[in-house]
Scaffold this active site. Structure first.
Site: not given
Ligand code: PPS
Length: 296
Positions: A48, A109, A139
């Site tokens: 996340k 991860h 998240s």
């Molecule tokens: S995972 O399942 O661990 O691979 O998730 P990961 O992609 O690492 O993290 C998901 C969070 O990243 C946010 N997210 C973004 N934030 C800003 N800009 C962009 N383009 C973007 N893409 C993904 C996503 O909304 C999750 O955060 P939260 O706080 O839950 O919204």
């Protein structure tokens, strides 16, 4: 195919003291013996922390900012997750990666000490994205609510306790971010922060571009910023995880692309939770020069 009872919402199991999904533990021999190739690029994060965002940025840089080329497949196929395993539901990450031609993009991860040796032996380039502990907790909690491959997170109150104690998948956030921070001293790791990416995406995308040895025009960089914005990625079926079946990820509970901001923790932590968290944080992060911003 195993029935859902045996696959979904099972307890975490341990690998070398780190709690992981039971299915990863079953696949562990394949993960540990995974053969990295010298031109693999690893995108590493604690869950996340912006993995999907960084994955799409890297793919866009490698495809010269062409949005149509980047929509050729879902993000979880373009950048397979090394340790992923969901028996009877989807093929394991190690299998998907073995079938890929080079250069491969690999998501993981895993904490630094659990990364397969072949990545270090082959001198693979790595990008690590770190995000502040409080927003990650929020998240991750919402993700665990909707992702049935994960154990049920319980109440937020219960979850935050487990998170601080490292009793969540992939273990302690504190150990993860510190472990990778130390490792960058003797390995080519570009260590970036989610909050910096939110603050100035173009600046951070440029760092990734240089790290990958590419040189793109300003207008291409602007296009990448545009297509990798939260709003665009939320609507893009190849990046919003809506291709994952609903019995695994029920996005009506919480969307994968949830809020995408820095500082959402303020809407979830009570004043008392915040004080307890801060005190514990100071102890766990004492002695490191690694600094996070919890708002921008
Ligand atoms: S995972 O399942 O661990 O691979 O998730 P990961 O992609 O690492 O993290 C998901 C969070 O990243 C946010 N997210 C973004 N934030 C800003 N800009 C962009 N383009 C973007 N893409 C993904 C996503 O909304 C999750 O955060 P939260 O706080 O839950 O919204």
């Amino acid at each position: 195919m195993e029935n859902d009872e045996s696959v979904l919402r099972r307890k975490l199991e341990m690998v070398c003291g780190v709690p992981l999904f039971w299915s990863i533990v079953e696949e562990w021999a394949q993960v540990e013996s995974f053969q990295a190739r010298p031109d693999d690029l690893l995108i590493s994060t604690y869950p996340k922390s912006g993995t999907t965002w960084m994955s799409e940025i890297v793919d866009m840089i490698l495809n010269d900012g062409d949005p149509d080329k980047c929509k050729r497949d879902a993000i979880f196929n373009k950048v397979p997750m090394l340790e992923f395993a969901a028996p009877g539901k989807m093929p394991p990450g190690t299998e998907k990666l073995a079938e890929k031609s080079s250069p491969r993009l690999v998501k993981s991860h895993l904490p630094v000490q659990l990364l397969p040796m072949s990545f270090w032996e082959n001198g693979c380039k790595m990008i690590y994205v770190a995000r502040n502990a409080k927003d990650v907790a929020v998240s991750f909690y919402h993700f665990d609510l909707m992702n049935k491959l994960h154990p049920d997170p319980g109440t937020w109150e219960q979850y935050i306790e487990k998170y601080m104690a490292g009793r969540v998948a992939y273990g302690s956030w504190y150990d993860h971010v510190k472990g990778w921070w130390e490792k960058r001293k003797d390995h080519p790791i570009l260590y970036l922060f989610y909050e910096d990416m939110k603050e100035d995406p173009k600046r951070e995308i440029r760092k990734v571009m240089h790290f990958l040895g590419k040189d793109l025009k300003e207008e291409v960089l602007d296009r990448i910023v545009y297509h990798t914005s939260f709003e665009m990625m939320k609507e893009n079926p190849t990046t919003n995880y809506k291709m994952i079946p609903k019995d695994v990820m029920d996005q009506s509970i919480s969307p994968f692309m949830r809020k995408g901001i820095a500082g959402d923790w303020k809407n979830h932590f009570t004043v008392a939770q915040n004080e307890t968290f801060n005190e514990d944080y100071e102890r766990k992060m004492a002695g490191t020069n690694l600094q996070f911003r919890t708002e921008i």
